[in-house]
Design a protein around this motif. Structure first.
Motif, short mmCIF file in Angstrom:
data_model
loop_
_atom_site.label_atom_id
_atom_site.label_comp_id
_atom_site.label_asym_id
_atom_site.label_seq_id
_atom_site.Cartn_x
_atom_site.Cartn_y
_atom_site.Cartn_z
N GLU A 92 -35.10 -71.91 -44.65
CA GLU A 92 -35.52 -73.06 -43.85
C GLU A 92 -35.03 -72.93 -42.41
O GLU A 92 -35.76 -73.23 -41.45
N TYR A 93 -33.80 -72.47 -42.25
CA TYR A 93 -33.24 -72.28 -40.91
C TYR A 93 -34.01 -71.20 -40.15
O TYR A 93 -34.24 -71.32 -38.94
N SER A 94 -34.41 -70.15 -40.86
CA SER A 94 -35.22 -69.09 -40.23
C SER A 94 -36.57 -69.64 -39.79
O SER A 94 -37.08 -69.27 -38.72
N GLN A 112 -28.56 -83.87 -40.46
CA GLN A 112 -29.13 -82.66 -39.86
C GLN A 112 -28.62 -82.45 -38.44
O GLN A 112 -28.43 -81.32 -38.02
N LYS A 119 -25.68 -79.17 -37.56
CA LYS A 119 -25.98 -78.06 -36.67
C LYS A 119 -24.98 -77.91 -35.54
O LYS A 119 -25.18 -77.14 -34.63
N VAL A 144 -26.08 -73.30 -41.47
CA VAL A 144 -26.63 -73.46 -42.82
C VAL A 144 -25.60 -74.02 -43.78
O VAL A 144 -25.89 -74.92 -44.58
N ASP A 204 -37.18 -72.74 -38.86
CA ASP A 204 -36.92 -73.53 -37.65
C ASP A 204 -36.78 -72.63 -36.43
O ASP A 204 -37.28 -72.94 -35.34
N ASN A 210 -31.17 -71.08 -45.81
CA ASN A 210 -31.26 -69.95 -44.89
C ASN A 210 -32.71 -69.66 -44.52
O ASN A 210 -33.04 -69.40 -43.35
N HIS A 225 -27.50 -66.91 -37.19
CA HIS A 225 -26.81 -67.89 -36.36
C HIS A 225 -27.53 -67.91 -35.02
O HIS A 225 -27.33 -67.04 -34.18
#
Length: 443
Positions: free
Chosen positions: A258-260, A102, A106, A227, A262, A256, A197
């Motif tokens: 999950e990234y949102s 992880q 990133k 991602v 975060d 995507n 991004h």
């Protein structure tokens, strides 16, 4: 007598830690010293330390390097990762835990030079295929081909191999929202989706074009995205993470979302800090202006997150309606939609909180402006009777009334009288203000 492999591992780990610590100490020392050519000295020291580090890493097994990475803080993990060659990285990814993946996923990899990446399944894991010639891609059996900022020539030769016309990544945002998901006559499934991004300076949405054709997922975009890096690392590390191209596509959409989530957590943290400043007793105009900028940035990010999850929902719903997915993939798609639905409430709450903080900040600015206007009004009221008296003092009648009195004495008395009137006016205004304040406190 055989050497203890455990002792050898700890010796290697300690050597790596010593070099990293020495690099930090020397860098701090160079910055503190008043010497010419700071940058040159620091560069030379850095190169020497990294050369020693590479020499140690080249003689270590991938499992030991993976363990060392796990013990290091994130900034040292990235520094160590940059010193590894591509062959080492491929093996280390199979050994590294998720926590390390992880962190690495990133960040931008300096070794990711190829614009065309192909992946197949090997022993249940995603495996990157080395593509050096056209023949390599023809003989490979990929489930995913990833094109990052491909040139016109890249799109032509890859398209000729698979019989596909790839879109220009610079023109992906030109499509209308209603034309972003469709199926071609040959069975090609086209999806154009937004991926967030989130950067420290500026966050933006990147449009990614997906094409599902002959059990191969093609992805085209202008730039590398966290991602995609994270999903590659997960699939490389975890066996049976994906089983085909549709699984890979759904995992990208799930990542995507999950990234949102975060990014929304980061917005929460930022607004908590902003809220602490807004609810303080005093706030200067400069501080309020900075807070307004921070709130505006978070509002923009929150809007991009909301657009991102909305677009992901539309894409997953399109796949479900089009009946391209297996039963287990449909169930997984439902879970993705539930996760996205949970984010809607958070974005709506954040919009309300942002509006509240914005109104509170503007209110503080208005209060500060009212205080300035109040001071100016007080000064104007005090000098209003003085102006009238000064006008009278400048008339010829005043000279006639003070005839026989030396003018220095007469005008000194007149000036003293003006001061008395100004003081009385100020005292009356203060009394009235304190009286109004007392009434408001009693209410």
């Amino acid at each position: 007598m055989q050497k203890d492999p455990t002792a050898k591992y700890y010796n290697s780990q300690q050597a790596v830690l010593d070099i990293l610590q020495k690099q930090k100490l020397i860098a701090d020392l160079v910055h503190k010293q008043d010497m010419p050519h700071h940058d040159l000295v620091e560069t030379l020291v850095h190169k020497e330390n990294m050369a020693q580090l590479q020499q140690i890493l080249n003689h270590l097994p991938s499992a030991e390097i993976a363990h060392i990475l796990e013990e290091l803080p994130p900034e040292d993990q990235l520094l160590l990762w940059e010193q590894l060659d591509d062959d080492h990285k491929q093996l280390i990814l199979l050994e590294a835990p998720i926590s390390v993946l992880q962190i690495l996923g990133k960040q931008d990899y300096k070794t990711e030079k190829s614009r065309v990446k192909a992946f197949n399944l090997h022993e249940g894991r995603l495996h990157e295929i080395s593509i050096n010639t056209h023949q390599d891609l023809i003989e490979a059996k990929p489930i995913w081909i990833d094109l990052v900022a491909p040139t016109f020539e890249d799109r032509i030769w890859v398209g000729d191999i698979f019989g596909i016309v790839f879109p220009d990544p610079d023109k992906l945002s030109d499509l209308e929202s209603s034309a972003r998901f469709y199926v071609e006559e040959k069975g090609e499934i086209h999806l154009h989706s937004d991926f967030l991004h989130d950067k420290d300076d500026v966050s933006h949405n990147v449009v990614v074009a997906f094409i599902l054709y002959q059990d191969i997922l093609f992805s085209i975009r202008k730039e590398e995205l966290p991602v995609f890096r994270l999903q590659r690392l997960r699939a490389l590390n975890q066996p049976n993470y994906v089983s085909d191209s549709r699984d890979m596509l759904l995992e990208l959409y799930a990542a995507n979302a999950e990234y949102s989530a975060d990014a929304l957590e980061d917005v929460y943290l930022t607004l908590e800090v902003v809220g602490t400043h807004v609810l303080s007793k005093r706030m200067s105009d400069e501080k309020a202006a900075k807070i307004l900028i921070d709130i505006t940035n978070e509002e923009d990010l929150n809007g991009r997150i909301r657009r991102n999850v909305m677009d992901t929902r539309r894409a997953v719903s399109f796949l479900m309606r089009s009946k391209f997915l297996a039963k287990d993939q449909l169930e997984y798609s439902q879970q993705i939609l539930l996760d996205i639905e949970s984010l809607d409430g958070h974005t709506a709450f954040l919009f309300d909180k942002i509006n509240f903080l914005m109104d509170a900040s503007v209110g503080f600015i208005n209060i500060n402006q009212n205080k300035v206007v109040k001071r100016l009004t007080t000064v104007s009221v005090i000098f209003l009777p003085l102006n009238v008296l000064a006008g009278i003092g400048g008339m010829s009648e005043f000279t006639m009334m003070t005839q026989g009195i030396p003018w220095p004495i007469s005008y000194s008395i007149f000036t003293f009288g003006l001061g008395i009137v100004g003081w009385l006016t100020y005292t009356i205004l203060q009394f009235l203000e304190s009286r109004e304040h007392g009434k408001s406190v009693n209410r």
